[in-house]
Scaffold this motif. Structure first.
Motif, PDB file in Angstrom:
ATOM      1  N   TYR A 130       0.936  -1.253  -0.015  1.00  0.00           N
ATOM      2  CA  TYR A 130       0.024   0.031   0.012  1.00  0.00           C
ATOM      3  C   TYR A 130       0.880   1.345  -0.012  1.00  0.00           C
ATOM      4  O   TYR A 130       0.847   2.329  -0.664  1.00  0.00           O
ATOM      5  CB  TYR A 130      -0.864   0.048   1.343  1.00  0.00           C
ATOM      6  N   GLU A 131       1.834   1.247   0.896  1.00  0.00           N
ATOM      7  CA  GLU A 131       2.744   2.416   1.082  1.00  0.00           C
ATOM      8  C   GLU A 131       3.533   2.498  -0.162  1.00  0.00           C
ATOM      9  O   GLU A 131       3.842   3.682  -0.824  1.00  0.00           O
ATOM     10  CB  GLU A 131       3.587   2.374   2.239  1.00  0.00           C
ATOM     11  N   LEU A 132       4.125   1.455  -0.752  1.00  0.00           N
ATOM     12  CA  LEU A 132       4.864   1.564  -2.137  1.00  0.00           C
ATOM     13  C   LEU A 132       3.853   2.182  -3.117  1.00  0.00           C
ATOM     14  O   LEU A 132       4.617   3.093  -4.059  1.00  0.00           O
ATOM     15  CB  LEU A 132       5.292   0.328  -2.672  1.00  0.00           C
ATOM     16  N   ALA A 133       2.723   1.648  -3.357  1.00  0.00           N
ATOM     17  CA  ALA A 133       1.712   2.241  -4.323  1.00  0.00           C
ATOM     18  C   ALA A 133       1.579   3.552  -4.132  1.00  0.00           C
ATOM     19  O   ALA A 133       1.483   4.658  -5.084  1.00  0.00           O
ATOM     20  CB  ALA A 133       0.591   1.608  -4.290  1.00  0.00           C
ATOM     21  N   ASN A 134       1.722   4.086  -2.948  1.00  0.00           N
ATOM     22  CA  ASN A 134       1.420   5.590  -2.558  1.00  0.00           C
ATOM     23  C   ASN A 134       2.566   6.401  -2.719  1.00  0.00           C
ATOM     24  O   ASN A 134       2.778   7.735  -3.121  1.00  0.00           O
ATOM     25  CB  ASN A 134       1.060   5.723  -0.948  1.00  0.00           C
ATOM     26  N   TYR A 135       3.563   5.879  -2.756  1.00  0.00           N
ATOM     27  CA  TYR A 135       4.950   6.583  -2.818  1.00  0.00           C
ATOM     28  C   TYR A 135       5.428   6.622  -4.212  1.00  0.00           C
ATOM     29  O   TYR A 135       6.065   7.650  -4.651  1.00  0.00           O
ATOM     30  CB  TYR A 135       6.050   5.668  -1.981  1.00  0.00           C
ATOM     31  N   LEU A 136       5.202   5.655  -4.966  1.00  0.00           N
ATOM     32  CA  LEU A 136       5.681   5.549  -6.468  1.00  0.00           C
ATOM     33  C   LEU A 136       4.704   6.464  -7.332  1.00  0.00           C
ATOM     34  O   LEU A 136       4.091   5.907  -8.031  1.00  0.00           O
ATOM     35  CB  LEU A 136       5.764   4.021  -7.077  1.00  0.00           C
ATOM     36  N   THR A 137       4.576   7.539  -6.965  1.00  0.00           N
ATOM     37  CA  THR A 137       3.608   8.214  -7.685  1.00  0.00           C
ATOM     38  C   THR A 137       3.743   8.439  -9.171  1.00  0.00           C
ATOM     39  O   THR A 137       2.881   8.272  -9.888  1.00  0.00           O
ATOM     40  CB  THR A 137       3.589  10.015  -6.934  1.00  0.00           C
ATOM     41  N   GLY A 138       4.882   8.718  -9.547  1.00  0.00           N
ATOM     42  CA  GLY A 138       4.920   8.524 -11.141  1.00  0.00           C
ATOM     43  C   GLY A 138       4.597   7.309 -11.888  1.00  0.00           C
ATOM     44  O   GLY A 138       4.281   7.365 -12.931  1.00  0.00           O
ATOM     45  N   LEU A 139       4.764   6.040 -11.117  1.00  0.00           N
ATOM     46  CA  LEU A 139       4.065   4.966 -11.966  1.00  0.00           C
ATOM     47  C   LEU A 139       2.640   4.674 -11.327  1.00  0.00           C
ATOM     48  O   LEU A 139       2.065   4.083 -12.368  1.00  0.00           O
ATOM     49  CB  LEU A 139       5.077   3.678 -11.183  1.00  0.00           C
ATOM     50  N   GLY A 145      -4.366   7.983  -7.712  1.00  0.00           N
ATOM     51  CA  GLY A 145      -4.778   6.363  -8.226  1.00  0.00           C
ATOM     52  C   GLY A 145      -4.425   6.301  -9.513  1.00  0.00           C
ATOM     53  O   GLY A 145      -3.814   7.360 -10.458  1.00  0.00           O
ATOM     54  N   LEU A 146      -4.356   5.129 -10.187  1.00  0.00           N
ATOM     55  CA  LEU A 146      -3.836   4.768 -11.813  1.00  0.00           C
ATOM     56  C   LEU A 146      -4.980   5.096 -12.498  1.00  0.00           C
ATOM     57  O   LEU A 146      -6.128   4.328 -12.684  1.00  0.00           O
ATOM     58  CB  LEU A 146      -3.550   3.417 -11.862  1.00  0.00           C
ATOM     59  N   GLN A 147      -5.025   6.279 -13.458  1.00  0.00           N
ATOM     60  CA  GLN A 147      -6.008   6.788 -14.207  1.00  0.00           C
ATOM     61  C   GLN A 147      -5.745   6.302 -15.635  1.00  0.00           C
ATOM     62  O   GLN A 147      -4.614   6.217 -16.167  1.00  0.00           O
ATOM     63  CB  GLN A 147      -6.243   8.278 -14.047  1.00  0.00           C
ATOM     64  N   SER A 236     -12.709  -3.173 -15.490  1.00  0.00           N
ATOM     65  CA  SER A 236     -13.937  -2.718 -15.626  1.00  0.00           C
ATOM     66  C   SER A 236     -14.176  -1.482 -14.937  1.00  0.00           C
ATOM     67  O   SER A 236     -15.469  -0.845 -15.508  1.00  0.00           O
ATOM     68  CB  SER A 236     -14.994  -3.836 -14.864  1.00  0.00           C
ATOM     69  N   MET A 237     -13.433  -1.124 -14.310  1.00  0.00           N
ATOM     70  CA  MET A 237     -13.560   0.344 -13.447  1.00  0.00           C
ATOM     71  C   MET A 237     -12.785   1.356 -14.393  1.00  0.00           C
ATOM     72  O   MET A 237     -12.748   2.529 -13.971  1.00  0.00           O
ATOM     73  CB  MET A 237     -13.470   0.376 -12.143  1.00  0.00           C
ATOM     74  N   ASN A 238     -11.987   0.987 -15.355  1.00  0.00           N
ATOM     75  CA  ASN A 238     -10.823   1.935 -15.992  1.00  0.00           C
ATOM     76  C   ASN A 238     -10.097   2.754 -14.957  1.00  0.00           C
ATOM     77  O   ASN A 238      -9.614   3.697 -15.117  1.00  0.00           O
ATOM     78  CB  ASN A 238     -11.782   2.937 -16.535  1.00  0.00           C
ATOM     79  N   PHE A 239      -9.931   2.107 -13.720  1.00  0.00           N
ATOM     80  CA  PHE A 239      -9.247   2.940 -12.751  1.00  0.00           C
ATOM     81  C   PHE A 239      -8.633   1.820 -11.748  1.00  0.00           C
ATOM     82  O   PHE A 239      -9.154   0.803 -11.323  1.00  0.00           O
ATOM     83  CB  PHE A 239     -10.222   3.829 -11.991  1.00  0.00           C
ATOM     84  N   ALA A 240      -7.619   2.039 -11.172  1.00  0.00           N
ATOM     85  CA  ALA A 240      -7.093   1.356  -9.700  1.00  0.00           C
ATOM     86  C   ALA A 240      -6.529   2.338  -8.781  1.00  0.00           C
ATOM     87  O   ALA A 240      -5.734   3.336  -8.984  1.00  0.00           O
ATOM     88  CB  ALA A 240      -6.026   0.664 -10.336  1.00  0.00           C
ATOM     89  N   SER A 241      -7.294   2.104  -7.560  1.00  0.00           N
ATOM     90  CA  SER A 241      -6.657   3.262  -6.403  1.00  0.00           C
ATOM     91  C   SER A 241      -6.043   2.363  -5.438  1.00  0.00           C
ATOM     92  O   SER A 241      -5.981   1.236  -5.261  1.00  0.00           O
ATOM     93  CB  SER A 241      -8.307   3.757  -5.883  1.00  0.00           C
TER      94      SER A 241
END
Length: 322
Positions: A130-139, A145-147, A236-241
């Motif tokens: 969770y924290e890695l996904a929050n920290y790696l903003t550029g990716l 979230g990933l849009q 299906s949501m076109n999004f990952a948060s």
């Protein structure tokens, strides 16, 4: 044919009621297309719950961090769509492979220790991701979230539309494919060896079952299937948060398995329908206090028992003792 072979063969046969579970969701979606979003979420969470039951119900490994694999699948499928290919089937495979590799790596963390230790370790893995996904903003897009996960039509024919009907059918088909796979797995000799490990790992080892290899394998498989559920969610949501890695995601799926019943491939299916249905109905009636009623339902379920709750006329029947 020996008795053991006869038992295994009998267990693999389909019961007469099983097609009901497979056909009804499609019929409901056809009759009520306006509920496509709810049905889509139920299908995704059902697959997610089935994957948890493989390690909890069949192998006896308690996990509070199963969202780690759900999130890995969601972000892997989303990033694959954005940077490699928008094809949903290939993206699904990418999410499954990445989550399966995650399951293989993290499986070593559940081989040792007590139940409490395993619970804490699995929760820790989920929080780290969770924290890695929050920290790696550029990716990953960080907290935003990933849009931009715009999927191509399925097989080049079926477009993902705003009404969500294509996504719901897609999720149901994926659910049924993996439900069939998990059913075959659970009723195979490998599935019975997992139950032996769950009941008594020392005794299973003593009769020649390689407990560690089987735990690693089933943890990898369960992680991969949870990754498929996450991939379908992102597609299906076109999004990952970041929510896909959250503790609530792990806790919700655990409740679904408990509600539906463990060590039963349809348990996650039933639990996801009941929990998602309660969430949907109660949050409409009382948005602020829906968790109170869900909590009350769980207390009644645990105190009364699943069988007696379904058959209330047995509540006042006096038990006989031989």
């Amino acid at each position: 044919m020996s008795d053991v072979q006869s038992t295994l063969l009998r267990n693999t046969r389909f019961r007469i009621w099983e097609p009901f579970f497979w056909v009804v969701p499609f019929v409901v979606l056809a009759l009520f297309p306006g509920q496509s979003f709810l049905i889509n979420q139920m299908a995704i969470m059902a697959l997610y719950a089935i994957s948890l039951d493989l390690i909890l119900g069949y192998t006896g490994i308690m996990s509070l961090g199963h969202a780690a694999f759900f999130g890995l699948g969601a972000y892997a499928a989303g990033l694959f769509c954005i940077h490699v290919s928008p094809d949903p089937i290939i993206g699904l495979v990418a999410g499954m492979v990445v989550a399966g590799i995650g399951g293989l790596i993290f499986s070593v963390t559940v081989l040792r220790g007590t139940h409490l230790t395993v619970v804490m370790v699995t929760l820790g893995v989920s929080l780290i991701l969770y924290e890695l996904a929050n920290y790696l903003t550029g990716l990953t897009g960080g907290a935003d979230g990933l849009q931009g996960v715009d999927m191509a039509p399925i097989f080049g024919i079926f477009k993902f539309k705003f009404d969500g009907i294509t996504a719901a059918y897609y999720s149901l088909v994926v659910l049924l494919v993996f439900l069939f796979i998990c059913r075959r797995l659970a009723h195979s000799p490998f599935g019975f060896s997992l139950k032996a490990i769950r009941d008594n790992r020392l005794r299973a080892t003593a009769i020649g079952i390689s407990a560690e290899r089987r735990i690693i394998l089933i943890y990898t498989i369960a992680g991969a299937i949870a990754g498929v559920a996450g991939a379908v969610q992102a597609q299906s949501m076109n999004f990952a948060s970041l929510e896909v890695f959250s503790f609530e995601k792990s806790a919700d799926v655990l409740l679904m398995v408990v509600i539906g019943g463990t060590a039963w491939v349809y348990g996650g299916f039933v639990g996801a329908i009941v929990f998602s249905g309660l969430h949907h109905i109660l949050s409409d009636i009382t948005p602020q206090y829906w968790t109170f009623w869900v909590g009350l339902f769980l207390v009644v379920l645990m105190r009364v028992g699943r069988d007696r709750l379904l058959r209330p006329w047995t509540w006042f029947r006096r038990e006989t003792h031989g």
